[in-house]
Each structure stands twice: as structure tokens, then as C-alpha cells.
Enzyme design. Structure first.
Site, PDB file in Angstrom:
ATOM      1  N   ARG A  81       0.784  -1.300   0.034  1.00 13.93           N
ATOM      2  CA  ARG A  81       0.022  -0.038  -0.073  1.00 13.93           C
ATOM      3  C   ARG A  81       0.871   1.346  -0.137  1.00 13.93           C
ATOM      4  O   ARG A  81       0.497   2.442  -0.389  1.00 13.93           O
ATOM      5  CB  ARG A  81      -1.141  -0.037   1.250  1.00 13.93           C
ATOM      6  CG  ARG A  81      -2.006  -0.953   0.891  1.00 13.93           C
ATOM      7  CD  ARG A  81      -3.232  -0.629   1.792  1.00 13.93           C
ATOM      8  NE  ARG A  81      -4.342  -1.596   1.762  1.00 13.93           N
ATOM      9  CZ  ARG A  81      -5.046  -1.719   2.640  1.00 13.93           C
ATOM     10  NH1 ARG A  81      -5.334  -0.822   3.771  1.00 13.93           N
ATOM     11  NH2 ARG A  81      -6.159  -2.571   2.401  1.00 13.93           N
ATOM     12  N   ASP A 120     -15.732  10.359   7.479  1.00 14.83           N
ATOM     13  CA  ASP A 120     -14.373   9.486   7.357  1.00 14.83           C
ATOM     14  C   ASP A 120     -13.110  10.081   7.617  1.00 14.83           C
ATOM     15  O   ASP A 120     -13.048  11.354   7.204  1.00 14.83           O
ATOM     16  CB  ASP A 120     -14.384   8.625   5.682  1.00 14.83           C
ATOM     17  CG  ASP A 120     -13.904   7.273   6.034  1.00 14.83           C
ATOM     18  OD1 ASP A 120     -14.438   6.354   6.081  1.00 14.83           O
ATOM     19  OD2 ASP A 120     -12.499   7.327   6.136  1.00 14.83           O
TER      20      ASP A 120
HETATM   21  C1  SAM Z   1     -14.045  -1.027   5.740  1.00 14.94           C
HETATM   22  S1  SAM Z   1     -14.671   0.640   5.783  1.00 14.94           S
HETATM   23  C2  SAM Z   1     -16.327   0.370   6.126  1.00 14.94           C
HETATM   24  C3  SAM Z   1     -17.198   1.163   5.492  1.00 14.94           C
HETATM   25  C4  SAM Z   1     -18.718   1.059   5.921  1.00 14.94           C
HETATM   26  N1  SAM Z   1     -18.868   1.565   7.272  1.00 14.94           N
HETATM   27  C5  SAM Z   1     -19.123  -0.369   5.727  1.00 14.94           C
HETATM   28  O1  SAM Z   1     -19.467  -1.064   6.679  1.00 14.94           O
HETATM   29  O2  SAM Z   1     -19.386  -0.681   4.631  1.00 14.94           O
HETATM   30  C6  SAM Z   1     -13.876   1.445   7.273  1.00 14.94           C
HETATM   31  C7  SAM Z   1     -13.714   2.854   7.138  1.00 14.94           C
HETATM   32  O3  SAM Z   1     -13.085   3.305   8.349  1.00 14.94           O
HETATM   33  C8  SAM Z   1     -12.329   4.509   7.931  1.00 14.94           C
HETATM   34  N2  SAM Z   1     -11.420   4.835   9.310  1.00 14.94           N
HETATM   35  C9  SAM Z   1     -10.643   3.829   9.770  1.00 14.94           C
HETATM   36  N3  SAM Z   1      -9.913   4.594  10.972  1.00 14.94           N
HETATM   37  C10 SAM Z   1     -10.497   5.535  11.083  1.00 14.94           C
HETATM   38  C11 SAM Z   1     -10.546   6.687  11.863  1.00 14.94           C
HETATM   39  N4  SAM Z   1      -9.944   6.642  12.946  1.00 14.94           N
HETATM   40  N5  SAM Z   1     -11.532   7.876  12.067  1.00 14.94           N
HETATM   41  C12 SAM Z   1     -12.630   7.750  11.027  1.00 14.94           C
HETATM   42  N6  SAM Z   1     -12.599   6.944   9.966  1.00 14.94           N
HETATM   43  C13 SAM Z   1     -11.884   5.766   9.867  1.00 14.94           C
HETATM   44  C14 SAM Z   1     -11.651   4.243   6.981  1.00 14.94           C
HETATM   45  O4  SAM Z   1     -11.041   5.073   6.102  1.00 14.94           O
HETATM   46  C15 SAM Z   1     -12.541   3.569   5.983  1.00 14.94           C
HETATM   47  O5  SAM Z   1     -13.037   4.167   4.951  1.00 14.94           O
END
Ligand code: SAM
Length: 292
Positions: free
Chosen positions: A52, A163
Site C-alpha cells: 500500500r 471518514d
Molecule cells: C471497511 S470501511 C467500512 C465502510 C462502511 N462503514 C461499511 O461497513 O461498509 C472502514 C472505514 O473506516 C475509516 N476509518 C478507519 N479509521 C478511522 C478513524 N480513526 N476515523 C475515521 N474513520 C476511520 C476508513 O477510512 C474506512 O473508510
């Protein structure tokens, strides 16, 4: 061999072999992820991290992680870009559909009643990725026909999608998806709430306007003042360690109005003090107790 090709080849070699990222360098990256986003990276993720970050190295014309880390140390913008590059943004429409069945059947009628009684309705998709989750919630609220959706458009109903990663927040704001991406949306919803745009499909503008998309690190300050009726935070907390999960779940519980609902991902569970404020009312669905 051109410089660009030499660089790509060298980074490609790094990306394919875990040994190219020394354990001390991996530990430094993991420490930054922990302090900036509370994302826990175990050494088993070394190959993933290499692959990545290889693009970040190429962007800066760097061939070693040592040089990249010294850039990250002196450049806050690159540090943020590194954190974003290491987030996992996988998502899709109607993911974990049992949540939406519960939401439609048990929560939407209550929200409608509250909206019609003059209460504002607030829903938060926390860790929204590219917006498929929040627009699934929107479609469940609106139902399959525009005429049945008047109660939403005519009342004070708003959704927040946040996000940490700016590129997915921009995608949420845009609300335009490929044909393959919109596939899981049931036909009746697609007909009413999607508009063909070349090869892609845009969320209906009136539906899109219900959503505000913002960058937000869940471990930073939350600017929202009011409590929420519903919070979805699904497949986000799996990336955090237990103390971070417990802290976040407690903040979510406090951010819900009594009677409000929290939906978390299928492999997640409540830990810490939040468990005392929330009662289970379905598979990975919780309700804030009225007396809390
Ligand atoms: C796997 S996706 C889940 C998306 C959606 N909630 C779903 O279940 O389909 C996880 C998301 O969490 C975000 N994320 C990870 N750590 C974070 C943080 N500390 N604060 C805000 N967002 C975060 C990532 O950027 C990513 O877009």
C-alpha cells in the site's frame, strides 16, 4: 533504464518481499497508525503495508522505507497521506442487509412518528467510506417511492457521513457509482433513487442533499452538538485495539439520544462501559436505555 522505471522496479521489489520493510521500520509505521488513527497493525500486515505504501514512495521518487519514514517525520501532510493509504475502504450497498431490514421494520416507523411530532432526526454513518452505507440508509428511510418519501423531505431529517480519508469523503459527496457498484440495490429503489449518468449512476439529487459528508478522525474532537437517533459504525472498529474500541463505543453511546440505535459490524461486539448504557435488540444492534 529511465529513472521512473528504475524507481518503480525498486519499489516493486520492496512491495513483493516482506523483508524489504525492516521490522524497526514497520514498528515505526505501526506506532504512527496507532497514535494518529488508533489503527492497530500487527507484523502479519507487513506485506500489505509494503504494497500500500509503494505508491507513496514512487510519488516522492523514493526507493527505501528509511527515506520515506524520514519524510513522514518531517512532513505532517505526508504523514496524513500515509495514514489514509493504510486505511481499508471496502464497502458496498446493502452490506449486512439484516441491519437494514431491522432499520426499516423497527426504526424508520419510530423516526417517522418523531419527525411528524416535530423532532429533528439525525443519523450518522461513522467511517462511511465512499458513501454506499449512508445512501443505503437514505433509501431505506425514503422507501421505494417518492410519494411515500414526503415525510422525510418535508421534515428536519439529516444524515452525516464521516471518514478519516478525504478521497472517500469526496466520493460520498459526489454520490456517483459504477454499474457494478449499484448492483446490490433492489430494483425498486434503483428506479426511484438512481439517475443514469453516462456509464454511471448518480444518487438522486434530492436524496443526496439529505447527506452532509465530512472528514473526521473518530478519535479527534467531534464538532456535533446534538444527539443522534441512529449511529452506524460498521466494519471500522475491527481495525482498532480494545481500549480504542471501548473508548469509541462509550462516546457513541453518549452521542445517542435515549432510545436511539447503534449498529456495529458483524464481527464486532460491545466492550467496556458502553455495554452498561446499551441493550442488545438484534444481531450487532443496540439501543440506548431510556434511563441512561
Ligand atoms: C471497511 S470501511 C467500512 C465502510 C462502511 N462503514 C461499511 O461497513 O461498509 C472502514 C472505514 O473506516 C475509516 N476509518 C478507519 N479509521 C478511522 C478513524 N480513526 N476515523 C475515521 N474513520 C476511520 C476508513 O477510512 C474506512 O473508510
Amino acid at each position: 533504464m529511465s529513472t521512473a522505471f528504475a524507481t518503480a522496479a525498486a519499489v516493486g521489489a520492496d512491495a513483493s518481499g516482506a523483508e524489504e520493510l525492516a521490522p524497526a521500520e514497520f514498528a515505526r509505521i505501526a506506532a504512527i497508525m496507532q497514535s494518529e488513527a488508533r489503527i492497530a497493525l500487527s507484523p502479519a500486515k507487513t506485506t500489505l503495508v509494503c504494497s500500500r505504501l509503494s505508491r507513496r514512495l514512487r510519488t516522492h521518487g523514493l526507493t527505501t522505507f528509511r527515506d520515506y519514514l524520514s519524510l513522514v517525520d518531517r512532513d505532517a501532510e505526508e504523514r496524513a497521506a500515509m495514514v489514509v493509504a493504510l486505511t481499508t475502504n471496502h464497502t458496498h450497498f446493502f452490506r449486512e442487509n439484516h441491519h437494514f431490514e431491522h432499520f426499516r421494520e423497527h426504526v424508520v416507523p419510530e423516526l417517522r412518528q418523531r419527525a411528524e411530532a416535530g423532532h429533528p432526526i439525525r443519523i450518522w454513518s461513522a467511517g462511511c467510506s465512499s458513501g454506499e452505507e449512508v445512501y443505503t440508509i437514505v433509501m431505506c428511510l425514503l422507501g421505494p417511492s417518492r410519494s411515500g418519501a414526503r415525510w422525510v423531505f418535508d421534515r428536519d431529517v439529516k444524515l452525516l457521513a464521516t471518514d478519516i480519508a478525504p478521497h472517500v469523503v469526496a466520493a460520498t459527496r459526489r454520490g456517483v457509482y459504477s454499474e457494478m457498484t449499484v448492483e446490490p440495490i433492489p430494483e425498486a429503489y434503483r428506479r426511484e433513487w438512481l439517475q443514469a449518468q453516462g456509464n454511471e449512476f448518480a444518487i438522486d439529487p434530492q436524496a443526496r442533499q439529505l447527506v452532509t459528508a465530512r472528514e473526521l478522525n473518530l478519535f479527534g474532537q467531534w464538532p456535533m452538538r446534538q444527539q443522534y437517533d441512529v449511529i452506524f459504525c460498521r466494519n471500522v472498529m475491527i481495525y482498532f485495539d480494545d481500549p480504542a474500541k471501548a473508548e469509541l463505543e462509550q462516546r457513541f453511546a453518549q452521542m445517542l439520544r435515549p432510545g436511539g440505535h447503534l449498529y456495529i459490524g458483524h464481527s464486532e461486539r460491545l466492550i467496556g462501559p458502553a455495554a452498561d448504557m446499551l441493550s442488545s435488540c438484534g444481531q450487532t444492534i443496540y439501543r440506548r436505555d431510556a434511563g441512561q
